[in-house]
Design a protein around this motif. Structure first.
Motif, short mmCIF file in Angstrom:
data_model
loop_
_atom_site.label_atom_id
_atom_site.label_comp_id
_atom_site.label_asym_id
_atom_site.label_seq_id
_atom_site.Cartn_x
_atom_site.Cartn_y
_atom_site.Cartn_z
N GLY A 88 0.81 -1.22 0.00
CA GLY A 88 0.00 0.00 0.00
C GLY A 88 0.84 1.26 0.00
N THR A 89 1.96 1.23 0.71
CA THR A 89 2.85 2.39 0.73
C THR A 89 3.51 2.61 -0.63
N LEU A 90 3.97 1.55 -1.25
CA LEU A 90 4.58 1.67 -2.58
C LEU A 90 3.59 2.24 -3.59
N VAL A 91 2.38 1.69 -3.61
CA VAL A 91 1.37 2.16 -4.56
C VAL A 91 0.93 3.58 -4.22
N GLY A 92 0.69 3.83 -2.93
CA GLY A 92 0.21 5.15 -2.52
C GLY A 92 1.21 6.26 -2.77
N VAL A 93 2.47 6.02 -2.44
CA VAL A 93 3.50 7.04 -2.66
C VAL A 93 3.69 7.28 -4.16
N ALA A 94 3.68 6.21 -4.95
CA ALA A 94 3.84 6.37 -6.40
C ALA A 94 2.70 7.19 -6.99
N VAL A 95 1.47 6.85 -6.64
CA VAL A 95 0.31 7.59 -7.16
C VAL A 95 0.36 9.05 -6.72
N THR A 96 0.71 9.28 -5.45
CA THR A 96 0.75 10.64 -4.92
C THR A 96 1.80 11.49 -5.63
N VAL A 97 2.98 10.95 -5.81
CA VAL A 97 4.06 11.71 -6.46
C VAL A 97 3.75 11.97 -7.92
N PHE A 98 3.25 10.94 -8.62
CA PHE A 98 2.94 11.10 -10.05
C PHE A 98 1.78 12.07 -10.27
N ALA A 99 0.89 12.18 -9.30
CA ALA A 99 -0.22 13.15 -9.43
C ALA A 99 0.23 14.55 -9.03
N ALA A 100 1.10 14.66 -8.03
CA ALA A 100 1.48 15.97 -7.50
C ALA A 100 2.45 16.71 -8.42
N TYR A 101 3.37 15.99 -9.05
CA TYR A 101 4.39 16.68 -9.85
C TYR A 101 3.81 17.46 -11.03
N PRO A 102 2.93 16.86 -11.85
CA PRO A 102 2.35 17.66 -12.93
C PRO A 102 1.56 18.87 -12.43
N PHE A 117 -11.38 19.95 -8.70
CA PHE A 117 -12.05 18.66 -8.74
C PHE A 117 -11.56 17.76 -7.61
N LEU A 118 -10.24 17.77 -7.39
CA LEU A 118 -9.68 16.97 -6.30
C LEU A 118 -10.13 17.49 -4.94
N ILE A 149 -6.06 -0.10 -3.17
CA ILE A 149 -6.43 0.80 -4.26
C ILE A 149 -7.28 2.00 -3.81
N PRO A 150 -8.36 1.81 -3.04
CA PRO A 150 -9.25 2.96 -2.74
C PRO A 150 -8.54 4.14 -2.07
N GLY A 151 -7.58 3.88 -1.22
CA GLY A 151 -6.90 4.97 -0.51
C GLY A 151 -5.54 5.33 -1.07
N ALA A 152 -5.26 4.90 -2.30
CA ALA A 152 -3.91 5.10 -2.85
C ALA A 152 -3.62 6.57 -3.15
N GLY A 153 -4.62 7.32 -3.61
CA GLY A 153 -4.37 8.70 -4.00
C GLY A 153 -5.06 9.69 -3.09
N GLY A 154 -4.56 9.85 -1.89
CA GLY A 154 -5.15 10.79 -0.95
C GLY A 154 -4.92 12.23 -1.40
N VAL A 155 -5.99 13.01 -1.46
CA VAL A 155 -5.87 14.40 -1.94
C VAL A 155 -5.00 15.23 -1.00
N PHE A 156 -5.14 15.02 0.30
CA PHE A 156 -4.33 15.76 1.26
C PHE A 156 -2.85 15.52 1.01
N ASN A 157 -2.47 14.28 0.76
CA ASN A 157 -1.07 13.98 0.48
C ASN A 157 -0.61 14.60 -0.84
N VAL A 158 -1.49 14.59 -1.83
CA VAL A 158 -1.14 15.21 -3.12
C VAL A 158 -0.86 16.70 -2.94
N ILE A 159 -1.68 17.37 -2.13
CA ILE A 159 -1.49 18.80 -1.90
C ILE A 159 -0.15 19.06 -1.21
N ILE A 160 0.18 18.24 -0.21
CA ILE A 160 1.45 18.43 0.50
C ILE A 160 2.64 18.26 -0.45
N VAL A 161 2.62 17.19 -1.26
CA VAL A 161 3.73 16.93 -2.17
C VAL A 161 3.79 18.00 -3.25
#
Length: 298
Positions: A88-102, A117-118, A149-161
Motif C-alpha cells: 500500500g505504501t509503494l502504490v500510494g506514494v507512487a500515485v501521490t508523487v505522479f499526481a502531485a508533480y504535474p 475537482f480533487l 487501491i481505494p486509498g492510494a491517491g489521498g488528496v491531502f497527500n497530493v497537496i502536500i507533495v
C-alpha cells in the motif's frame, strides 16, 4: 540598559521554565497510558484489578506474551499487516508523487480545474454503500486490492507533495535542464526525486501509519480470517473479547480465562505498536517538515 537586559533575561528564563513544566506535564499525560499498558502486560491481572499497578509491574509474568506468540492468528495478522503496509505504501506514494508533480508545473494546462475537482472530493463522497458496491463490481472483495487501491491517491497527500515541489524545485532549474536537452521524464527521475527525499519520507510515514493502524476497510471488505490484518485481530480481542481458543487450552475456570484475556489484551497492544514505535523516531524530523510545508503554502 543593563537592568533592562537583566530583566529581559529573567523573563526569558521564567518563560522557558514554564514551557518546560507544561511540556513535561503533557509528555507524562501522553506517555503514561502507553507505559501503563507496558507494565500491565508483565503484571498479574489480580494486581491490575486491585489498582496496585502504577509505576512498576507486580507479580511479574510472561504468560501473556507466551500465549500471544504461540497463537498462529497473531503471526498471520502480522504478516498480512506488513504485506498491506508495504504494498500500500509503494502504490500510494507512487500515485501521490505522479499526481502531485504535474500539478506543480506551471505549464500544465487546466491544472486549476483538476485541483478544484480533487478538493471537492475532500468534502463530498459517495458514502459507504456506493463505495462497497463499486469495490464489489470491480471484483476486489476479499482481496488485498480492496485495502490498497481505494486509498492510494489521498488528496491531502497530493497537496502536500505538490506544495513541496512548488517551493523546493524552482522553475529555473527545469529551464536550465531543458536548455541542456533534458526531457521531462529524465528531469523528474534524475533531479526532482533525488531532491525530494524528505517529502518522500513523510509520505512513507503517512502511508505506513495509515495502513498499519487501519482496520475498518478490512472489516468491511474481507471475510476470510486468513487475510485479516493485525489490527482487525486486535479489534476482535479488545472489543469483542474473541480470544483464540488455542490460547486457553490449559485454562479451566471462567475467572481465570478473564484474567488471561486481560493479560493477552495488554500484550497484543504492545506487540502491534512496536513497529511504529521503532520506525517513527527515524522519520520524525521529516514528518515535522512535511506538516510545516503543508501549513505554510497551499
Amino acid at each position: 540598559m543593563n537592568q533592562l537586559l537583566k530583566r529581559k533575561s529573567r523573563g526569558d528564563a521564567w518563560f522557558d521554565i514554564i514551557n518546560y513544566l507544561l511540556l513535561t506535564v503533557i509528555m507524562l499525560l501522553v506517555l503514561f497510558p502507553l507505559y501503563f499498558v507496558l507494565i500491565a502486560s508483565f503484571s498479574d491481572p489480580n494486581y491490575i484489578y486491585s489498582g496496585e499497578v502504577w509505576l512498576f509491574p507486580k507479580g511479574f509474568t510472561l504468560d501473556g506474551y507466551e500465549r500471544i506468540f504461540s497463537d498462529s492468528s497473531i503471526w498471520i495478522g502480522y504478516a498480512n499487516s506488513i504485506l498491506y503496509a508495504t504494498l500500500g505504501t509503494l502504490v500510494g506514494v507512487a500515485v501521490t508523487v505522479f499526481a502531485a508533480y504535474p500539478l506543480a508545473r506551471k505549464d500544465l494546462a487546466g491544472k486549476s480545474v483538476i485541483m478544484w475537482f480533487l478538493l471537492i472530493t475532500m468534502f463530498f463522497s459517495g458514502g459507504l454503500i456506493p463505495t462497497y458496491l463499486l469495490i464489489k463490481d470491480l471484483h476486489m472483495l476479499n482481496t488485498i486490492w480492496a485495502l490498497v487501491i481505494p486509498g492510494a491517491g489521498g488528496v491531502f497527500n497530493v497537496i502536500i507533495v505538490r506544495t513541496f515541489f512548488q517551493s523546493s524545485i524552482p522553475d529555473e532549474m527545469w529551464e536550465a535542464a531543458s536548455i541542456d536537452g533534458c526531457s521531462n521524464t529524465r528531469f523528474f527521475w534524475s533531479i526532482v526525486l533525488p531532491l525530494s527525499k524528505s517529502i518522500l519520507a513523510v509520505m512513507v510515514l503517512y502511508h505506513v501509519v495509515g495502513f498499519w493502524n487501519g482496520f475498518f476497510d478490512a472489516l468491511i471488505y474481507l471475510n476470510d480470517e486468513s487475510k485479516y490484518p493485525l489490527q482487525l485481530v486486535l479489534r476482535n480481542i479488545l472489543v469483542q473479547n474473541q480470544v483464540n481458543s488455542g490460547m486457553m487450552l490449559d485454562v479451566e475456570s471462567y475467572a481465570a480465562k478473564m484474567r488471561v484475556t486481560e493479560l493477552i489484551k495488554y500484550g497484543v497492544i504492545m506487540v502491534s505498536s512496536l513497529p511504529l514505535l521503532i520506525l517513527y523516531p527515524f522519520l520524525q524530523k521529516y514528518f515535522v517538515k512535511g506538516v510545516m510545508i503543508g501549513s505554510i503554502k497551499g
